[in-house]
Design a protein around this motif. Structure first.
Motif, PDB file in Angstrom:
ATOM      1  N   GLY A  78       0.784  -1.237   0.000  1.00  0.00           N
ATOM      2  CA  GLY A  78       0.000   0.000   0.000  1.00  0.00           C
ATOM      3  C   GLY A  78       0.813   1.281   0.000  1.00  0.00           C
ATOM      4  N   VAL A  79       2.131   1.178   0.191  1.00  0.00           N
ATOM      5  CA  VAL A  79       2.953   2.399   0.070  1.00  0.00           C
ATOM      6  C   VAL A  79       2.776   2.921  -1.359  1.00  0.00           C
ATOM      7  N   PRO A  80       2.337   4.166  -1.513  1.00  0.00           N
ATOM      8  CA  PRO A  80       1.951   4.604  -2.855  1.00  0.00           C
ATOM      9  C   PRO A  80       3.150   4.769  -3.798  1.00  0.00           C
ATOM     10  N   ALA A  81       2.895   4.495  -5.076  1.00  0.00           N
ATOM     11  CA  ALA A  81       3.900   4.742  -6.123  1.00  0.00           C
ATOM     12  C   ALA A  81       3.249   5.641  -7.168  1.00  0.00           C
ATOM     13  N   ASP A  82       4.042   6.557  -7.707  1.00  0.00           N
ATOM     14  CA  ASP A  82       3.535   7.558  -8.646  1.00  0.00           C
ATOM     15  C   ASP A  82       4.062   7.228 -10.052  1.00  0.00           C
ATOM     16  N   PRO A  83       3.164   7.029 -11.035  1.00  0.00           N
ATOM     17  CA  PRO A  83       3.634   6.715 -12.396  1.00  0.00           C
ATOM     18  C   PRO A  83       4.630   7.746 -12.924  1.00  0.00           C
ATOM     19  N   ASP A  84       4.533   8.977 -12.419  1.00  0.00           N
ATOM     20  CA  ASP A  84       5.463  10.004 -12.859  1.00  0.00           C
ATOM     21  C   ASP A  84       6.897   9.706 -12.409  1.00  0.00           C
ATOM     22  N   ASN A  85       7.038   8.848 -11.402  1.00  0.00           N
ATOM     23  CA  ASN A  85       8.376   8.467 -10.904  1.00  0.00           C
ATOM     24  C   ASN A  85       8.923   7.213 -11.575  1.00  0.00           C
ATOM     25  N   ILE A  86       8.152   6.661 -12.512  1.00  0.00           N
ATOM     26  CA  ILE A  86       8.567   5.417 -13.177  1.00  0.00           C
ATOM     27  C   ILE A  86       9.156   5.746 -14.542  1.00  0.00           C
ATOM     28  N   TYR A  87      10.311   5.174 -14.815  1.00  0.00           N
ATOM     29  CA  TYR A  87      10.964   5.306 -16.120  1.00  0.00           C
ATOM     30  C   TYR A  87      11.183   3.909 -16.671  1.00  0.00           C
ATOM     31  N   LEU A  88      10.575   3.603 -17.802  1.00  0.00           N
ATOM     32  CA  LEU A  88      10.830   2.291 -18.411  1.00  0.00           C
ATOM     33  C   LEU A  88      12.208   2.335 -19.083  1.00  0.00           C
ATOM     34  N   THR A  89      12.923   1.206 -19.016  1.00  0.00           N
ATOM     35  CA  THR A  89      14.323   1.188 -19.445  1.00  0.00           C
ATOM     36  C   THR A  89      14.607  -0.032 -20.330  1.00  0.00           C
ATOM     37  N   THR A  90      15.764  -0.017 -20.972  1.00  0.00           N
ATOM     38  CA  THR A  90      16.207  -1.132 -21.814  1.00  0.00           C
ATOM     39  C   THR A  90      16.948  -2.127 -20.920  1.00  0.00           C
ATOM     40  N   GLY A  91      16.199  -2.980 -20.212  1.00  0.00           N
ATOM     41  CA  GLY A  91      16.793  -3.795 -19.150  1.00  0.00           C
ATOM     42  C   GLY A  91      17.146  -2.906 -17.970  1.00  0.00           C
ATOM     43  N   ALA A  92      17.518  -3.514 -16.845  1.00  0.00           N
ATOM     44  CA  ALA A  92      17.896  -2.712 -15.672  1.00  0.00           C
ATOM     45  C   ALA A  92      19.228  -2.001 -15.909  1.00  0.00           C
ATOM     46  N   SER A  93      20.127  -2.617 -16.674  1.00  0.00           N
ATOM     47  CA  SER A  93      21.469  -2.040 -16.899  1.00  0.00           C
ATOM     48  C   SER A  93      21.369  -0.612 -17.416  1.00  0.00           C
ATOM     49  N   ASP A  94      20.437  -0.386 -18.326  1.00  0.00           N
ATOM     50  CA  ASP A  94      20.255   0.927 -18.927  1.00  0.00           C
ATOM     51  C   ASP A  94      19.865   1.966 -17.869  1.00  0.00           C
ATOM     52  N   GLY A  95      18.954   1.610 -16.976  1.00  0.00           N
ATOM     53  CA  GLY A  95      18.538   2.541 -15.925  1.00  0.00           C
ATOM     54  C   GLY A  95      19.696   2.876 -14.999  1.00  0.00           C
ATOM     55  N   ILE A  96      20.442   1.836 -14.611  1.00  0.00           N
ATOM     56  CA  ILE A  96      21.556   2.033 -13.680  1.00  0.00           C
ATOM     57  C   ILE A  96      22.612   2.935 -14.306  1.00  0.00           C
ATOM     58  N   SER A  97      22.961   2.677 -15.562  1.00  0.00           N
ATOM     59  CA  SER A  97      24.016   3.505 -16.162  1.00  0.00           C
ATOM     60  C   SER A  97      23.513   4.914 -16.446  1.00  0.00           C
ATOM     61  N   THR A  98      22.221   5.067 -16.744  1.00  0.00           N
ATOM     62  CA  THR A  98      21.692   6.416 -17.006  1.00  0.00           C
ATOM     63  C   THR A  98      21.719   7.277 -15.746  1.00  0.00           C
ATOM     64  N   ILE A  99      21.273   6.723 -14.627  1.00  0.00           N
ATOM     65  CA  ILE A  99      21.224   7.550 -13.410  1.00  0.00           C
ATOM     66  C   ILE A  99      22.649   7.831 -12.910  1.00  0.00           C
ATOM     67  N   LEU A 100      23.560   6.862 -13.072  1.00  0.00           N
ATOM     68  CA  LEU A 100      24.953   7.130 -12.692  1.00  0.00           C
ATOM     69  C   LEU A 100      25.549   8.219 -13.569  1.00  0.00           C
ATOM     70  N   LYS A 101      25.193   8.197 -14.847  1.00  0.00           N
ATOM     71  CA  LYS A 101      25.711   9.210 -15.769  1.00  0.00           C
ATOM     72  C   LYS A 101      25.332  10.611 -15.319  1.00  0.00           C
ATOM     73  N   ILE A 102      24.115  10.749 -14.825  1.00  0.00           N
ATOM     74  CA  ILE A 102      23.673  12.067 -14.362  1.00  0.00           C
ATOM     75  C   ILE A 102      24.366  12.445 -13.049  1.00  0.00           C
ATOM     76  N   LEU A 103      24.681  11.445 -12.222  1.00  0.00           N
ATOM     77  CA  LEU A 103      25.185  11.715 -10.871  1.00  0.00           C
ATOM     78  C   LEU A 103      26.657  12.102 -10.821  1.00  0.00           C
ATOM     79  N   VAL A 104      27.429  11.691 -11.806  1.00  0.00           N
ATOM     80  CA  VAL A 104      28.885  11.836 -11.701  1.00  0.00           C
ATOM     81  C   VAL A 104      29.333  13.233 -12.120  1.00  0.00           C
ATOM     82  N   SER A 105      30.144  13.859 -11.283  1.00  0.00           N
ATOM     83  CA  SER A 105      30.634  15.213 -11.600  1.00  0.00           C
ATOM     84  C   SER A 105      31.905  15.489 -10.799  1.00  0.00           C
ATOM     85  N   GLY A 106      32.438  16.693 -10.965  1.00  0.00           N
ATOM     86  CA  GLY A 106      33.585  17.129 -10.167  1.00  0.00           C
ATOM     87  C   GLY A 106      34.918  16.603 -10.682  1.00  0.00           C
ATOM     88  N   GLY A 107      35.994  17.241 -10.216  1.00  0.00           N
ATOM     89  CA  GLY A 107      37.327  16.807 -10.624  1.00  0.00           C
ATOM     90  C   GLY A 107      38.207  16.632  -9.405  1.00  0.00           C
TER      91      GLY A 107
END
Lengths: 523, 523
Positions: free
Chosen positions: B173-202
């Motif tokens: 019953g913990v609610p989930a919002d369709p707006d928070n769901i992103y369909l992906t090309t397998g899980a690997s695609d989701g993992i690499s996409t979110i990591l790509k956005i997260l990485v920064s700095g030198g």
């Protein structure tokens, strides 16, 4: 010539003032999330913000699905809620998505796909034998005889063999080696993968990637993501958007001050510009790449979409081989094809392939390694690619229906290309080059000074302002030329010619009326 | 503690001496290419070489499809050519590819997929009504009512709604919002996409990404590609590979000298280690992430694969919400699921989803933008994901068969998990932790000093040497522990438990005989 500095930009696609940061639905989610937080529990600062995120990803732009498309979605929702507009539907002419515009799938392709998906159907008398034969062959080559197994990272072996046989036929016998074929998740995946391997160096040694302007914005997006250097060469609008090798020379010379130009991207037939390159032009480009030691990327996804009777598709691979061993043994080339365009329009399956020529064997190993991290391209997309390269032949049961369906789609597209060109050229202030191929018109539009000022007041590129107005007043969604790049002071938009003939006529008439009205309003 | 420097490495996955650079087929292609070049026309130096390529891509390693799998392919070719071996087939126990091991697809899933693929079948009496109902609903939501159209970049709306409904049911019953769901090309695609956005700095501000050791090598590969900092935390083998928060503390403290630890990756149930985290452990991890301001990545692709009667799957999302608003309003979480594992094993369709919690609305816009460059995940994979989250329910025509098939797969996996653990633990010099979940055994193996020396003489990691010998002598392909990471001086391999029971028994017996023989040989 005077815009040298602007032509070489580090990781910068064409900019449009955009509302990318806030998608409509995200804004709604934020509002509801704020309501859930009690006042005494203020939200902590987030870890991932526009400030902390990967700056290269932040710099990415992708106009084909950019702010104009978000706006189109908002308008669709408003229509659904019963809000009155001067139109009843949004027409998404922003993207080359044939089946979304009502084009029917090729029957044979879907029959084979259904048989592969649910092999029980192999016993059904309602499927033709040639479709069953292809399905059995594909399944035989899949792990566990199922589309549900991973394939080899490079793609299913027999499908790579079929691709190689197709290329050999297409190129009049120039041999293709299955070992040089990599099946991909649409052409985009192949293009970004090979660019990812190619980009290296820092400072003035950073890899420069030459792309046509106007370009398909996948290129600028990937260049931005990889922090490579975008090197623009301009297509010649006065000359049907032809590629001029002198312009390549100018671009590469100027780029050498800032970066190490290492890659030359060609889109033929052109997207968004629709030109089909002559054999002579391709030869010149190959010679230039050989001379300047550039790795060639040939985006040939519209190879079946040639409409002008004076034009023919020539693959870079074929011309390369015809130029003799000095070229065919030395020039490094990757070319790309896809299930998404042509007559099949199977965008959703994300099928595609890349053929590489003269790739160093060690780099082939690196490529397979990199692809293996994502395991494999979708096997259903690979199967779709197989049917595209291995269609029914004369004497097979499905040949006649297949040929009829294929000719019907391509014949209609040729008609619509001519219709669009003719109608646009009747409108004062619109000039449209001949649509020799692909599936878009990219007309040049005159935007009056007053409209340019109004756009600036809205912090919008003038053609974005124009396209937004077009969308709001007619429901027609097209992409501003600034999303593809264009010579300074010129304005364009890209519109697909995919709607059915009668609908396309209505669309063109609406654009005409809008344009005349726009000119009057901002005179 | 004494290996602090080694624990934080810049873009370095676990190393294995590898023959990645030269794939077998590439070597053959090179040989034939050399023959084609006439002696007087020496080949020019290539543009793209190991020296000139992207060094971050060069640093990528991916053991699951690494040198051992290339070797397996070579042996298969030799068997096909009739070369005699002490075995008649290669058993690819290196990868979690259920259908390649003979597992049958779930009938209902394939029926819906076939109906979506070839909608003429909607008139066929041989398909059940509940399958037709689902197919109609999916097609209704697709552009042009076809799987061949592009979907929205985030995925088909109604499928995202079904995913949200599934998560809500799963999490009591913990609610989930369709707006928070992103369909992906397998899980690997989701993992690499979110990591790509997260990485920064030198320099010392470069993003650190905490991953378990042993890990699934997608993580180290993506970290390497993004030039991020890999921060290792060790799972506790003595304690069924449990995650200990003190070890997280140690790792993050040491990492702060070198980088900015910003992301914590968790794999639950564990791959390759098979542990299922307790609710208490998850609570501790979430508290730690909250305290240390870490973005959480929860890889939950094995959520249906829990076998130990004492264990239950708890999602990070659910525990996060149960911990109260201080956590549920603040901790940033992305979790991942896939069609490839569970009971369905539909790897080839590359279906998956990502759910994000507390993602900044501006970042959501950035995420959609980045995804839009690749247009959309395969729509057939999206449809497969829909059926996984929206299966037949009691009262529907297909419910009984679906349940029977699902229980059969999961029941068999539980049996095979126990069988594998028991048999390995009977072998002297092998210790296998309980396989609580997922689909792999990761036994610890004793390798005698003489064998370690022999491996060094071959410039191989000792467990690579062991696995190569196993492959050459028995045809069984498993992945050395060094490909996943392990405490120094310990050795393991990963083997799937997917072969059918009788075959698995044979495989285990062969490993046993090989191991005893290996110990004798190198005593």
């Amino acid at each position: 010539m005077q815009r040298a500095a602007a032509l070489v930009r580090r990781g910068c696609g064409p900019r449009t003032p955009s509302s990318w940061g806030r998608s409509q639905s995200s804004a709604a989610a934020e509002a509801s999330a704020v309501l859930k937080v009690r006042p005494e529990r203020s939200r902590r600062e987030r870890i991932l913000t526009l400030e902390s995120m990967n700056p290269q990803v932040k710099a990415v732009e992708y106009a084909v699905r950019g702010p104009i498309v978000l706006k189109a979605g908002e308008i669709e929702l408003e229509l659904q809620r019963g809000i009155k507009k001067p139109f009843t539907e949004v027409i998404r002419a922003n993207i080359g998505d044939a089946q979304a515009m009502g084009q029917q799938p090729i029957t044979f392709l879907r029959q084979v796909m259904a048989l592969c998906t649910y092999p029980n159907l192999l016993d059904s008398p309602s499927f033709p034998e040639d479709a069953k034969k292809r399905a059995r062959r594909i399944l035989q080559a899949c792990g566990g005889h199922s589309l549900g197994s991973y394939s080899a990272s490079q793609g299913v072996n027999c499908i790579r063999e079929d691709v190689a046989a197709y290329i050999t036929r297409r190129d009049g016998g120039v041999p293709a080696d299955p070992d040089n074929i990599y099946l991909t998740t649409g052409a985009s995946d192949g293009i970004s993968t090979i660019l990812k391997i190619l980009v290296s160096g820092g400072g003035k040694s950073r890899t420069g990637v030459m792309i046509p302007i106007p370009q398909y914005p996948l290129y600028s997006a990937v260049i931005s993501e990889l922090d490579a250097i975008q090197v623009n060469y301009y297509l010649d609008e006065e000359n049907c958007w032809a590629l001029n090798v002198n312009e390549l020379r100018r671009a590469v010379q100027e780029a050498k001050d800032h970066c190490d130009p290492k890659v030359l991207c060609i889109i033929n037939p052109g997207n968004p510009t629709g030109q089909v390159q002559s054999r002579k032009c391709i030869e010149d480009v190959i010679h230039f790449a050989w001379e300047e030691k550039l790795f060639l990327l040939a985006d040939e996804v519209y190879q079946d979409n040639v409409y002008s009777p004076d034009c023919r598709f020539h693959s870079f691979k074929k011309v390369l081989y015809e130029m003799g061993p000095e070229y065919s043994s030395n020039v490094e080339l990757a070319s790309f094809h896809s299930t998404s365009k042509g007559y099949m329009g199977e965008c959703g399956y994300r099928g595609g392939y890349m053929e590489v020529i003269n790739l160093h064997p060690e780099i082939k190993g690196q490529l397979v390694k990199l692809l293996s991290v994502r395991l494999c391209p979708p096997v259903s997309g690979q199967a779709a690619m197989d049917i595209v390269v291995n269609p029914p032949v004369a004497g097979e049961e499905s040949f006649e229906q297949f040929s009829r369906e294929k000719e019907s789609v391509l014949g209609n597209l040729a008609k619509k290309a001519k219709l669009t060109e003719d109608l646009f050229n009747q409108v004062p202030g619109i000039h449209c080059s001949p649509l020799q191929g692909a599936m878009y018109a990219f007309p040049r539009i005159f935007i009056p000074v007053k409209a340019v000022e109004a756009a600036q007041a809205h912090q919008m590129a003038p053609d974005m302002f124009y396209c937004m107005k077009l969308l709001e007043e007619t429901g027609i969604c097209v992409v501003p030329g600034s999303g593809f790049g264009q010579r300074e002071g010129t304005y364009h938009f890209r519109m697909t010619i995919l709607p059915p003939v009668e609908k396309l006529k209505t669309v063109l008439q609406k654009v005409k009326d809008f344009h005349i009205n726009f000119l009057e309003k901002y005179a």
